[in-house]
Design a protein around this motif. Sequence first.
Motif, PDB file in Angstrom:
ATOM      1  N   THR A   8      57.736 -10.507  76.311  1.00  0.00           N
ATOM      2  CA  THR A   8      57.375  -9.629  77.434  1.00  0.00           C
ATOM      3  C   THR A   8      58.333  -9.837  78.595  1.00  0.00           C
ATOM      4  O   THR A   8      58.814  -8.868  79.203  1.00  0.00           O
ATOM      5  CB  THR A   8      55.927  -9.907  77.883  1.00  0.00           C
ATOM      6  N   ALA A   9      58.640 -11.086  78.905  1.00  0.00           N
ATOM      7  CA  ALA A   9      59.561 -11.398  80.004  1.00  0.00           C
ATOM      8  C   ALA A   9      60.934 -10.790  79.751  1.00  0.00           C
ATOM      9  O   ALA A   9      61.542 -10.205  80.658  1.00  0.00           O
ATOM     10  CB  ALA A   9      59.674 -12.914  80.174  1.00  0.00           C
ATOM     11  N   ASP A  10      61.424 -10.919  78.526  1.00  0.00           N
ATOM     12  CA  ASP A  10      62.738 -10.355  78.186  1.00  0.00           C
ATOM     13  C   ASP A  10      62.746  -8.835  78.312  1.00  0.00           C
ATOM     14  O   ASP A  10      63.705  -8.250  78.821  1.00  0.00           O
ATOM     15  CB  ASP A  10      63.159 -10.764  76.772  1.00  0.00           C
ATOM     16  N   ILE A  11      61.690  -8.184  77.868  1.00  0.00           N
ATOM     17  CA  ILE A  11      61.605  -6.720  77.957  1.00  0.00           C
ATOM     18  C   ILE A  11      61.562  -6.281  79.415  1.00  0.00           C
ATOM     19  O   ILE A  11      62.222  -5.320  79.809  1.00  0.00           O
ATOM     20  CB  ILE A  11      60.379  -6.189  77.178  1.00  0.00           C
ATOM     21  N   ILE A  12      60.794  -6.990  80.221  1.00  0.00           N
ATOM     22  CA  ILE A  12      60.712  -6.659  81.651  1.00  0.00           C
ATOM     23  C   ILE A  12      62.098  -6.748  82.283  1.00  0.00           C
ATOM     24  O   ILE A  12      62.533  -5.831  82.976  1.00  0.00           O
ATOM     25  CB  ILE A  12      59.724  -7.599  82.384  1.00  0.00           C
ATOM     26  N   ALA A  13      62.794  -7.855  82.039  1.00  0.00           N
ATOM     27  CA  ALA A  13      64.089  -8.088  82.680  1.00  0.00           C
ATOM     28  C   ALA A  13      65.186  -7.194  82.127  1.00  0.00           C
ATOM     29  O   ALA A  13      65.926  -6.563  82.883  1.00  0.00           O
ATOM     30  CB  ALA A  13      64.484  -9.554  82.526  1.00  0.00           C
ATOM     31  N   LYS A  14      65.308  -7.135  80.810  1.00  0.00           N
ATOM     32  CA  LYS A  14      66.455  -6.462  80.188  1.00  0.00           C
ATOM     33  C   LYS A  14      66.281  -4.963  80.017  1.00  0.00           C
ATOM     34  O   LYS A  14      67.265  -4.239  79.924  1.00  0.00           O
ATOM     35  CB  LYS A  14      66.765  -7.094  78.837  1.00  0.00           C
ATOM     36  N   VAL A  15      65.035  -4.492  79.967  1.00  0.00           N
ATOM     37  CA  VAL A  15      64.815  -3.064  79.735  1.00  0.00           C
ATOM     38  C   VAL A  15      64.205  -2.384  80.966  1.00  0.00           C
ATOM     39  O   VAL A  15      64.775  -1.450  81.516  1.00  0.00           O
ATOM     40  CB  VAL A  15      63.939  -2.820  78.476  1.00  0.00           C
ATOM     41  N   ALA A  16      63.055  -2.877  81.426  1.00  0.00           N
ATOM     42  CA  ALA A  16      62.336  -2.193  82.509  1.00  0.00           C
ATOM     43  C   ALA A  16      63.097  -2.198  83.831  1.00  0.00           C
ATOM     44  O   ALA A  16      63.274  -1.150  84.457  1.00  0.00           O
ATOM     45  CB  ALA A  16      60.952  -2.814  82.690  1.00  0.00           C
ATOM     46  N   PHE A  17      63.544  -3.371  84.275  1.00  0.00           N
ATOM     47  CA  PHE A  17      64.281  -3.427  85.538  1.00  0.00           C
ATOM     48  C   PHE A  17      65.575  -2.622  85.446  1.00  0.00           C
ATOM     49  O   PHE A  17      65.955  -1.939  86.397  1.00  0.00           O
ATOM     50  CB  PHE A  17      64.579  -4.876  85.939  1.00  0.00           C
ATOM     51  N   LYS A  18      66.239  -2.698  84.314  1.00  0.00           N
ATOM     52  CA  LYS A  18      67.483  -1.940  84.122  1.00  0.00           C
ATOM     53  C   LYS A  18      67.198  -0.439  84.172  1.00  0.00           C
ATOM     54  O   LYS A  18      67.917   0.327  84.815  1.00  0.00           O
ATOM     55  CB  LYS A  18      68.127  -2.338  82.781  1.00  0.00           C
ATOM     56  N   MET A  19      66.134  -0.016  83.503  1.00  0.00           N
ATOM     57  CA  MET A  19      65.786   1.399  83.417  1.00  0.00           C
ATOM     58  C   MET A  19      65.414   1.995  84.780  1.00  0.00           C
ATOM     59  O   MET A  19      65.836   3.092  85.118  1.00  0.00           O
ATOM     60  CB  MET A  19      64.614   1.579  82.439  1.00  0.00           C
ATOM     61  N   TYR A  20      64.639   1.267  85.557  1.00  0.00           N
ATOM     62  CA  TYR A  20      64.109   1.842  86.792  1.00  0.00           C
ATOM     63  C   TYR A  20      64.846   1.425  88.064  1.00  0.00           C
ATOM     64  O   TYR A  20      64.827   2.158  89.047  1.00  0.00           O
ATOM     65  CB  TYR A  20      62.623   1.519  86.932  1.00  0.00           C
ATOM     66  N   LEU A  21      65.464   0.249  88.069  1.00  0.00           N
ATOM     67  CA  LEU A  21      66.156  -0.201  89.278  1.00  0.00           C
ATOM     68  C   LEU A  21      67.650  -0.423  89.081  1.00  0.00           C
ATOM     69  O   LEU A  21      68.363  -0.719  90.029  1.00  0.00           O
ATOM     70  CB  LEU A  21      65.510  -1.491  89.815  1.00  0.00           C
ATOM     71  N   GLY A  22      68.107  -0.329  87.826  1.00  0.00           N
ATOM     72  CA  GLY A  22      69.540  -0.480  87.566  1.00  0.00           C
ATOM     73  C   GLY A  22      70.045  -1.903  87.664  1.00  0.00           C
ATOM     74  O   GLY A  22      71.242  -2.122  87.833  1.00  0.00           O
ATOM     75  N   ILE A  23      69.149  -2.881  87.580  1.00  0.00           N
ATOM     76  CA  ILE A  23      69.549  -4.290  87.634  1.00  0.00           C
ATOM     77  C   ILE A  23      68.939  -5.036  86.452  1.00  0.00           C
ATOM     78  O   ILE A  23      67.983  -4.567  85.848  1.00  0.00           O
ATOM     79  CB  ILE A  23      69.113  -4.968  88.952  1.00  0.00           C
ATOM     80  N   THR A  24      69.501  -6.186  86.142  1.00  0.00           N
ATOM     81  CA  THR A  24      68.957  -7.041  85.088  1.00  0.00           C
ATOM     82  C   THR A  24      68.742  -8.440  85.663  1.00  0.00           C
ATOM     83  O   THR A  24      69.679  -9.231  85.752  1.00  0.00           O
ATOM     84  CB  THR A  24      69.916  -7.108  83.875  1.00  0.00           C
ATOM     85  N   PRO A  25      67.512  -8.741  86.077  1.00  0.00           N
ATOM     86  CA  PRO A  25      67.256 -10.083  86.604  1.00  0.00           C
ATOM     87  C   PRO A  25      67.307 -11.117  85.480  1.00  0.00           C
ATOM     88  O   PRO A  25      67.137 -10.785  84.307  1.00  0.00           O
ATOM     89  CB  PRO A  25      65.842  -9.981  87.175  1.00  0.00           C
ATOM     90  N   SER A  26      67.544 -12.363  85.847  1.00  0.00           N
ATOM     91  CA  SER A  26      67.523 -13.415  84.834  1.00  0.00           C
ATOM     92  C   SER A  26      66.112 -14.002  84.762  1.00  0.00           C
ATOM     93  O   SER A  26      65.391 -14.060  85.756  1.00  0.00           O
ATOM     94  CB  SER A  26      68.560 -14.493  85.125  1.00  0.00           C
ATOM     95  N   VAL A  27      65.733 -14.399  83.562  1.00  0.00           N
ATOM     96  CA  VAL A  27      64.428 -14.999  83.307  1.00  0.00           C
ATOM     97  C   VAL A  27      64.644 -16.510  83.221  1.00  0.00           C
ATOM     98  O   VAL A  27      65.366 -16.977  82.345  1.00  0.00           O
ATOM     99  CB  VAL A  27      63.812 -14.460  82.002  1.00  0.00           C
ATOM    100  N   THR A  28      64.046 -17.258  84.139  1.00  0.00           N
ATOM    101  CA  THR A  28      64.259 -18.704  84.200  1.00  0.00           C
ATOM    102  C   THR A  28      62.975 -19.438  84.560  1.00  0.00           C
ATOM    103  O   THR A  28      61.930 -18.812  84.771  1.00  0.00           O
ATOM    104  CB  THR A  28      65.330 -19.067  85.246  1.00  0.00           C
TER     105      THR A  28
END
Length: 180
Positions: free
Chosen positions: A74-94
């Motif tokens: 879920t964390a990976d999907i949020i960071a790599k897909v959702a944030f990229k799709m809606y905000l154009g960024i890819t946060p890191s999961v740490t």
Amino acid sequence: MSRQSNRTTDNKKMSSELFTLTYGALVTQLCKDYENDEEVNKQLDKMGYNIGVRLIEDFLARSTIGRCQDFRETADIIAKVAFKMYLGITPSVTNWSPAGDEFSLILENNPLADFVELPDNHNTLIYSNLLSGVLRGALEMVQMAVDVKFVQDTLRGDNVTEIRMKFIKRIEENLPAGEE
């Protein structure tokens, strides 16, 4: 042909800047309407929650992502897909907790905070708190109760913006008796 692709890029940039400025106007109005930052933070979270509840349908339709197997996925999907799709960024999961039920999203660049400087009299305002509500609302619609909060914020002088997410429980669907 190359000219068209430049226009598309320009339109996306202009669209994101318009969103950022509109969001800023919304936060400014909330600050005028409510007496303290805590109430503004609650309102931003509430608005975000309502957006998340509706946004998840669009996300699932556009991304064709199936059900996640665990909180890490879920964390990976949020960071790599959702944030990229809606905000154009890819946060890191740490910063995963040892139990694997808590992690941080690190945003090197928060698009909501572009062009923003917090006034001195709003030192407890969580300017991007809308994102907390969006994440909470969207995940609740896929049967995940989570706690979401900002831990660091570049608007407060931190180097990065950090959103902390904690899995609380899986929400069981309450179907009427006899239906499955």
